[in-house]
Write an enzyme that holds these catalytic residues in place. Structure first.
Site, mmCIF file in Angstrom:
data_model
loop_
_atom_site.group_PDB
_atom_site.id
_atom_site.type_symbol
_atom_site.label_atom_id
_atom_site.label_comp_id
_atom_site.label_asym_id
_atom_site.label_seq_id
_atom_site.Cartn_x
_atom_site.Cartn_y
_atom_site.Cartn_z
ATOM 1 N N GLY A 240 0.758 -1.250 0.000
ATOM 2 C CA GLY A 240 0.000 0.000 0.000
ATOM 3 C C GLY A 240 0.781 1.288 0.000
ATOM 4 N N GLU A 277 4.092 -6.562 1.855
ATOM 5 C CA GLU A 277 3.577 -7.003 0.543
ATOM 6 C C GLU A 277 3.491 -5.837 -0.439
ATOM 7 O OE1 GLU A 277 -0.357 -8.526 1.213
ATOM 8 O OE2 GLU A 277 0.322 -10.221 2.414
ATOM 9 N N PRO A 278 4.583 -5.150 -0.702
ATOM 10 C CA PRO A 278 4.491 -3.975 -1.570
ATOM 11 C C PRO A 278 4.338 -4.340 -3.040
ATOM 12 C CG PRO A 278 6.771 -4.350 -0.961
ATOM 13 C CD PRO A 278 5.962 -5.398 -0.242
ATOM 14 N N GLY A 279 3.611 -3.532 -3.756
ATOM 15 C CA GLY A 279 3.502 -3.668 -5.199
ATOM 16 C C GLY A 279 3.928 -2.362 -5.854
ATOM 17 N N ARG A 280 3.031 -1.397 -5.769
ATOM 18 C CA ARG A 280 3.238 -0.114 -6.451
ATOM 19 C C ARG A 280 4.590 0.533 -6.141
ATOM 20 N NH1 ARG A 280 -1.291 2.964 -7.810
ATOM 21 N NH2 ARG A 280 -2.369 1.885 -6.123
ATOM 22 N N ARG A 316 -5.861 3.173 -15.570
ATOM 23 C CA ARG A 316 -5.965 3.926 -14.310
ATOM 24 C C ARG A 316 -6.642 5.293 -14.446
ATOM 25 N NH1 ARG A 316 -2.514 5.353 -11.250
ATOM 26 N NH2 ARG A 316 -3.438 4.548 -9.330
ATOM 27 N N TYR A 320 -9.899 5.418 -12.249
ATOM 28 C CA TYR A 320 -9.772 6.111 -10.952
ATOM 29 C C TYR A 320 -9.552 7.613 -11.107
ATOM 30 C CZ TYR A 320 -8.027 1.322 -10.058
ATOM 31 O OH TYR A 320 -7.831 -0.035 -10.021
ATOM 32 N N CYS A 346 -13.460 4.066 -28.436
ATOM 33 C CA CYS A 346 -14.741 4.763 -28.589
ATOM 34 C C CYS A 346 -15.457 4.930 -27.256
ATOM 35 C CB CYS A 346 -15.608 4.004 -29.580
ATOM 36 S SG CYS A 346 -14.741 3.785 -31.123
HETATM 37 N N1 LLP Z 1 -1.427 -7.056 -0.663
HETATM 38 C C1 LLP Z 1 -2.741 -7.178 -0.923
HETATM 39 C C2 LLP Z 1 -3.535 -8.158 -0.167
HETATM 40 C C3 LLP Z 1 -3.347 -6.355 -1.890
HETATM 41 O O1 LLP Z 1 -4.645 -6.462 -2.130
HETATM 42 C C4 LLP Z 1 -2.550 -5.422 -2.608
HETATM 43 C C5 LLP Z 1 -3.141 -4.557 -3.632
HETATM 44 C C6 LLP Z 1 -1.172 -5.348 -2.311
HETATM 45 C C7 LLP Z 1 -0.657 -6.175 -1.327
HETATM 46 C C8 LLP Z 1 -0.257 -4.395 -3.008
HETATM 47 O O2 LLP Z 1 -0.611 -3.074 -2.777
HETATM 48 P P1 LLP Z 1 0.310 -1.871 -3.313
HETATM 49 O O3 LLP Z 1 1.605 -1.923 -2.533
HETATM 50 O O4 LLP Z 1 0.549 -2.075 -4.756
HETATM 51 O O5 LLP Z 1 -0.474 -0.682 -3.032
HETATM 52 N N2 LLP Z 1 -5.415 -1.151 -9.373
HETATM 53 C C9 LLP Z 1 -5.262 -0.163 -8.317
HETATM 54 C C10 LLP Z 1 -4.560 -0.723 -7.109
HETATM 55 C C11 LLP Z 1 -5.240 -1.944 -6.519
HETATM 56 C C12 LLP Z 1 -4.501 -2.525 -5.341
HETATM 57 C C13 LLP Z 1 -5.056 -3.849 -4.980
HETATM 58 N N3 LLP Z 1 -4.390 -4.529 -3.906
HETATM 59 C C14 LLP Z 1 -4.508 1.030 -8.899
HETATM 60 O O6 LLP Z 1 -4.179 1.010 -10.080
HETATM 61 O O7 LLP Z 1 -4.281 2.011 -8.206
#
Ligand code: LLP
Length: 419
Positions: A240, A277-280, A316, A320, A346
């Site tokens: 997050g 659990e980082p993604g972004r 995105r 959003y 379209c």
């Molecule tokens: N762990 C869990 C259980 C999650 O559901 C998520 C993201 C993450 C980790 C990773 O979160 P991050 O570090 O990336 O914030 N499509 C949306 C974001 C959806 C996030 C869903 N869950 C966007 O483009 O902003």
């Protein structure tokens, strides 16, 4: 070069490779990632975890390209998956099963079976029916499933409502007030082994305080659950952490990680393993989407720059109203005009940027920034548009890590009715 994507001699580069050259060689729209940027962000997490039993589980959903996952696997990362498909990707990218956590609110019995056989580290479970199903599935296989409960700590992450997940109204997690009883139920299931607790309060979070509030609530619960006789070996604080898309101010990754670990340690839980659990924050600013201006269309109230990338390539903005910075690959000296940057799909919602001041000519290349996370992975074939190619730059080298899709591939699984 100060950034992974920076101007060299008047042209934007990814590391040492010109984005103009990449567009020429591989066409547009084109996703371009920087290996150094991926390693840099992962390294910041890993360094802050040093000396502590703490680990990074890359959220595969943010960018699941095999080469991207492989860069993290080589650096020693674990992974957070939400489907059997993501499990297969993580394994193919070199992940070790013992470093995979399985999240998600709707795991099927088949997915559980596959993950149980492979031996993942933990199932992050979100409801009693899911505990029941996991218990039954593990029983069938003669196994015990390692379980963490995703608890909903009911804190406000102060982010976009679509990506807030820790509020009471959210579909995710076990309600905080029911969590202790849910742990008791889990403890009674013969084929489950309670090993941890987790939460995920949202995404693109720009402050540390919601995390500290969530951690406090989790630790309180851990003490109650252990008083009931269970053992919570690990605390998974979810992902997050946000990135800078525009003018957001954010804590450094290291500061963020240390603040969470310090809070856990000072509250007397320093012996527990901590998972992130980082993604972004790992991949977001490690990627751009390259697109070419097809037409400039002046209008009475707006000027449009119609580009060859669209909402199907980067969803995105449409989904959003997300802001992505958009920069010319080779900036011009002429005076700028204000444009909406829109795609050919379209739908009025098909835009990538609004009211951007840019000096443009048809044929110019634009880099849509911060597109490494939730970019390609959310792309679709709407309007029968093949998905973009993906390139990974490594120093002076560029590697095609996903070939551009063809229309033929799109149609391959379809058939018409018999005559
Ligand atoms: N762990 C869990 C259980 C999650 O559901 C998520 C993201 C993450 C980790 C990773 O979160 P991050 O570090 O990336 O914030 N499509 C949306 C974001 C959806 C996030 C869903 N869950 C966007 O483009 O902003």
């Amino acid at each position: 070069m100060s950034l992974p994507f920076d101007l060299i001699d008047g042209t934007l580069h990814a590391e040492h490779v010109s984005l103009a050259d990449l567009a020429e060689r591989f066409g547009t729209p084109l996703y371009v990632y920087s290996r150094a940027a991926l390693e840099g962000s992962y390294g910041a997490y890993a360094k802050a975890c040093e000396g502590r039993r703490a680990s990074v589980h890359v959220a595969v959903k943010a960018n699941s390209n095999l080469a991207v996952l492989n860069v993290f696997a080589r650096a020693g990362a674990g992974f957070d998956i939400v489907s059997a498909g993501e499990l297969e990707r993580a394994l193919k990218a070199g992940a070790s099963p013992a470093k995979i956590v399985f999240s998600g609110v709707g795991k099927t019995a088949d997915e559980m079976r596959t993950a149980l056989r492979i031996g993942v580290k933990c199932f992050n479970v979100e409801s009693i029916p899911e505990l029941d199903r996991l218990n039954a599935t593990a029983g069938e296989l003669g196994l015990r499933a390692p379980v963490s409960l995703r608890v909903n700590p009911n804190v406000d992450p102060k982010t976009h409502p679509y990506i807030s997940t820790g509020l009471k109204s959210s579909k995710f997690g076990v309600a905080y007030d029911e969590a202790r009883a849910t742990y008791r139920s889990a403890a009674q299931m013969a084929h489950l082994e309670v090993v941890g607790i987790d939460c995920h309060i949202g995404s693109q979070i720009t402050e540390i305080s919601p995390y500290l509030d969530a951690v406090d609530k989790l630790l309180e619960l851990v003490e109650q659950v252990e008083a009931d006789g269970a053992t919570i070996r690990h605390i998974d604080v979810g992902g997050g952490l946000g990135i800078r898309y525009n003018d957001e101010t954010l804590p450094d990754i290291g500061v963020f990680v240390r603040a969470i670990l310090d809070r856990i340690d000072t509250r007397g839980h320093g012996h527990r393993e901590v998972l992130f659990e980082p993604g972004r924050s790992l991949v977001g600013n490690a990627g751009v989407l390259l697109t070419r201006v097809e037409y400039l269309k002046p209008g009475e109230v707006k000027n449009f720059a119609i580009v060859d990338a669209a909402m199907n390539d980067l969803a995105r903005p449409a989904m959003y109203q997300a802001y992505h910075a958009i920069d010319p690959v080779s900036p011009r000296t002429m005076s700028p005009k204000v444009y909406d940057i829109v795609g050919p799909v379209c739908e009025s919602g098909d835009w990538l940027g609004r009211d951007r001041s840019l000096a443009l000519e048809p044929g110019d290349l634009l880099a849509v920034r911060s597109a490494g996370a939730y970019g390609f992975v959310m792309s679709s074939n709407y309007n029968t548009r093949p998905r973009a190619a993906e390139i990974m730059v490594d120093g002076h080298q560029a590697h095609v890590v996903r070939a551009r899709e063809t229309v033929e591939q799109l149609l391959a699984g379809e058939t018409i009715l018999p005559a």
